[in-house]
Structure formats: C-alpha cells, structure tokens
Design an enzyme around this catalytic site. Structure first.
Site, PDB file in Angstrom:
ATOM      1  N   GLU A  94       0.672  -1.221  -0.056  1.00 40.16           N
ATOM      2  CA  GLU A  94       0.046   0.052   0.008  1.00 40.16           C
ATOM      3  C   GLU A  94       0.808   1.251   0.074  1.00 40.16           C
ATOM      4  O   GLU A  94       1.954   1.263   0.551  1.00 40.16           O
ATOM      5  CB  GLU A  94      -0.975   0.201   1.052  1.00 40.16           C
ATOM      6  CG  GLU A  94      -1.988  -0.820   1.112  1.00 40.16           C
ATOM      7  CD  GLU A  94      -3.241  -0.356   2.056  1.00 40.16           C
ATOM      8  OE1 GLU A  94      -3.926   0.745   1.283  1.00 40.16           O
ATOM      9  OE2 GLU A  94      -3.397  -0.581   2.892  1.00 40.16           O
ATOM     10  N   ASP A  95       0.425   2.346  -0.590  1.00 38.29           N
ATOM     11  CA  ASP A  95       1.015   3.704  -0.670  1.00 38.29           C
ATOM     12  C   ASP A  95       1.049   4.235   0.651  1.00 38.29           C
ATOM     13  O   ASP A  95       1.957   4.822   1.260  1.00 38.29           O
ATOM     14  CB  ASP A  95       0.418   4.598  -1.522  1.00 38.29           C
ATOM     15  CG  ASP A  95      -1.006   4.640  -1.435  1.00 38.29           C
ATOM     16  OD1 ASP A  95      -1.582   3.957  -0.621  1.00 38.29           O
ATOM     17  OD2 ASP A  95      -1.580   5.682  -2.364  1.00 38.29           O
ATOM     18  N   ASP A  98      -3.952   5.659   6.613  1.00 35.33           N
ATOM     19  CA  ASP A  98      -4.518   6.770   6.887  1.00 35.33           C
ATOM     20  C   ASP A  98      -5.329   6.459   8.147  1.00 35.33           C
ATOM     21  O   ASP A  98      -5.002   6.222   9.252  1.00 35.33           O
ATOM     22  CB  ASP A  98      -5.176   7.655   5.896  1.00 35.33           C
ATOM     23  CG  ASP A  98      -5.740   9.030   6.296  1.00 35.33           C
ATOM     24  OD1 ASP A  98      -5.281   9.532   7.534  1.00 35.33           O
ATOM     25  OD2 ASP A  98      -6.261   9.745   5.579  1.00 35.33           O
ATOM     26  N   PHE A 147      -1.868  16.021   3.979  1.00 42.28           N
ATOM     27  CA  PHE A 147      -2.100  15.558   2.693  1.00 42.28           C
ATOM     28  C   PHE A 147      -0.807  15.447   1.924  1.00 42.28           C
ATOM     29  O   PHE A 147      -0.127  16.684   1.614  1.00 42.28           O
ATOM     30  CB  PHE A 147      -3.373  16.250   1.991  1.00 42.28           C
ATOM     31  CG  PHE A 147      -3.769  15.378   0.969  1.00 42.28           C
ATOM     32  CD1 PHE A 147      -4.587  14.348   1.147  1.00 42.28           C
ATOM     33  CD2 PHE A 147      -3.423  15.685  -0.451  1.00 42.28           C
ATOM     34  CE1 PHE A 147      -5.270  13.413   0.083  1.00 42.28           C
ATOM     35  CE2 PHE A 147      -4.088  14.623  -1.470  1.00 42.28           C
ATOM     36  CZ  PHE A 147      -4.681  13.542  -1.116  1.00 42.28           C
ATOM     37  N   ARG A 160       0.998  12.060  -9.393  1.00 47.53           N
ATOM     38  CA  ARG A 160       1.506  10.604  -9.291  1.00 47.53           C
ATOM     39  C   ARG A 160       2.975  10.644  -9.467  1.00 47.53           C
ATOM     40  O   ARG A 160       3.579   9.701  -9.209  1.00 47.53           O
ATOM     41  CB  ARG A 160       0.720   9.604  -9.688  1.00 47.53           C
ATOM     42  CG  ARG A 160      -0.690   9.476  -9.169  1.00 47.53           C
ATOM     43  CD  ARG A 160      -1.417   8.352  -9.641  1.00 47.53           C
ATOM     44  NE  ARG A 160      -2.859   8.494  -9.593  1.00 47.53           N
ATOM     45  CZ  ARG A 160      -3.607   7.842  -8.373  1.00 47.53           C
ATOM     46  NH1 ARG A 160      -2.757   7.390  -7.386  1.00 47.53           N
ATOM     47  NH2 ARG A 160      -5.059   7.737  -8.190  1.00 47.53           N
TER      48      ARG A 160
HETATM   49  P1  IMP Z   1      -7.441   4.901   4.881  1.00 45.67           P
HETATM   50  O1  IMP Z   1      -8.656   3.999   4.178  1.00 45.67           O
HETATM   51  O2  IMP Z   1      -8.066   6.104   5.392  1.00 45.67           O
HETATM   52  O3  IMP Z   1      -6.490   4.424   5.470  1.00 45.67           O
HETATM   53  O4  IMP Z   1      -6.889   5.614   3.466  1.00 45.67           O
HETATM   54  C1  IMP Z   1      -6.096   4.965   2.541  1.00 45.67           C
HETATM   55  C2  IMP Z   1      -5.909   5.532   1.138  1.00 45.67           C
HETATM   56  O5  IMP Z   1      -6.435   6.742   1.238  1.00 45.67           O
HETATM   57  C3  IMP Z   1      -4.631   5.512   0.672  1.00 45.67           C
HETATM   58  O6  IMP Z   1      -4.601   4.205  -0.138  1.00 45.67           O
HETATM   59  C4  IMP Z   1      -4.566   6.460  -0.444  1.00 45.67           C
HETATM   60  O7  IMP Z   1      -5.266   6.334  -1.577  1.00 45.67           O
HETATM   61  C5  IMP Z   1      -5.498   7.649   0.231  1.00 45.67           C
HETATM   62  N1  IMP Z   1      -4.825   8.699   0.915  1.00 45.67           N
HETATM   63  C6  IMP Z   1      -4.668   8.765   2.452  1.00 45.67           C
HETATM   64  N2  IMP Z   1      -3.909   9.734   2.572  1.00 45.67           N
HETATM   65  C7  IMP Z   1      -3.520  10.647   1.594  1.00 45.67           C
HETATM   66  C8  IMP Z   1      -2.580  11.442   1.151  1.00 45.67           C
HETATM   67  O8  IMP Z   1      -2.184  12.118   2.057  1.00 45.67           O
HETATM   68  N3  IMP Z   1      -2.383  11.757  -0.152  1.00 45.67           N
HETATM   69  C9  IMP Z   1      -2.982  10.917  -1.207  1.00 45.67           C
HETATM   70  N4  IMP Z   1      -3.902   9.832  -0.689  1.00 45.67           N
HETATM   71  C10 IMP Z   1      -4.046   9.618   0.212  1.00 45.67           C
HETATM   72 MG    MG Z   2      -5.633   7.382  -3.622  1.00 44.55          MG
END
Ligand code: IMP
Ligand code: MG
Length: 168
Positions: A94-95, A98, A147, A160
C-alpha cells in the site's frame, strides 16, 4: 504546484532497499504474492520488486476510499485479484495508511480466502489518523497528518509522477 518536499527521492530509495532486504530474508522459499493496491502503490511496488532477489508473483487489487482529499470512509472495489491466494503467502503493498479503513477492509476480505499468511507493507503511515488498528509488518516512513502527493500518491489523479513525496 510549489514543491514542498517531505521525503526526498534519495531517502525513499534507501528505505525501499532496506525493506526489500527484510522481505528477501523473511520470505525466502515462500514464493509470496505481492498485491499492489491500485492506483497509489504502483510506483512503490515497481521499485520494491526490482530490489527483490527471491521468487515472487505479482497481482493487483483496485480499491478507492477517497474522494479528492477527504476520506469518504467508504471502500469501493474497482477490480479484484486475478490469482487464487488460498494457502499462499500474501504481502499487500500500500502507498499510505491513514484511517486504516481500507486496510481493515482488505484484511477482512482477503482473510476469508484462507491465505497461508497475510501481511502489509506500506510506504507511508499517518499514525495519528488511525480509526481502526491495523497490523503493519513493514513501514517506510511515519508522517504527520498532512495531505501528501507524489511517488504514486495523487490529488485528483494528479502528481503521481513526482519522484519524491511532497506536501500539497
Ligand atoms: P485509509 O482507508 O483512510 O487508511 O486511506 C487509505 C487510502 O487513502 C490510501 O490508499 C490513499 O489512496 C488515500 N490517502 C490517504 N492519505 C492520503 C494522502 O495524504 N495523499 C494521497 N492519498 C491519500
Ligand atoms: Mg488514492
């Protein structure tokens, strides 16, 4: 966009090499399936696998939980794995983590398919934003609640391609 570099290309490269070394050691003889979570992980996955020396396979999962820059809290499946993961060692790439909602969804969903193991490798971790606790085996960098874009991460599908991670 003004460049507010948070993590440089050099620092990312060094950390990805360290993580690859750990994976080479931990997954030797296990022929893991690395699952890239699209789209954000595509650059991290591409760099990571080129540093792996062990046999492995690659698949993708396409999910979305974000609309632009605010978490919708809803996970959508855009496309599923193509491979059968039963009795296989699966490493989800995963990238960024959050809230943890996406990761929890993946754990619950893929967990029902009886993999031999299911672990996560993430480039970025926004620890303070967590709503659901998730076990992360390998993590690149902890970052504050800001962000970020670049190295695969987008804002509205832009940025990206940046070779570094930047604050938006
Ligand atoms: P989560 O489900 O809240 O943990 O969110 C995960 C997904 O939200 C990641 O795989 C990203 O695609 C997106 N995301 C969360 N924070 C960021 C950010 O700071 N920049 C870009 N994408 C984000
Ligand atoms: Mg995204």
């Amino acid at each position: 966009m003004q460049n507010k570099v948070l993590i440089s290309k050099q620092d990312i490269d060094k950390r990805v090499s360290e993580i690859a070394e750990e994976i080479n050691r931990d997954y030797e003889g296990k022929n893991p399936i690395l699952v890239g979570v699209l789209k954000g992980s595509f650059i991290f996955l591409a760099d990571l696998v080129r540093k792996l020396s062990i046999p492995h396979q690659i698949d993708f999962l396409s999910l979305a939980s974000y609309d632009n820059d605010s978490s919708s809290g809803v996970v959508r499946v855009n496309s599923d794995l193509t491979m059968n993961i039963e009795k296989r060692h699966v490493l989800i790439v995963e990238d960024i983590i959050d809230t943890g909602v996406t990761t929890t969804y993946i754990l619950d969903n893929l967990g029902t398919r009886n993999p031999a193991s299911l672990e996560f490798v993430v480039l970025l971790d926004k620890k303070e934003c967590r709503k659901k606790e998730v076990p992360i085996k390998y993590s690149g960098f902890d970052i504050p609640d800001q962000f970020v874009v670049g190295y695969g991460l987008d804002y509205n599908q832009q940025y990206r391609n940046l070779p570094y991670v930047a604050r938006l």
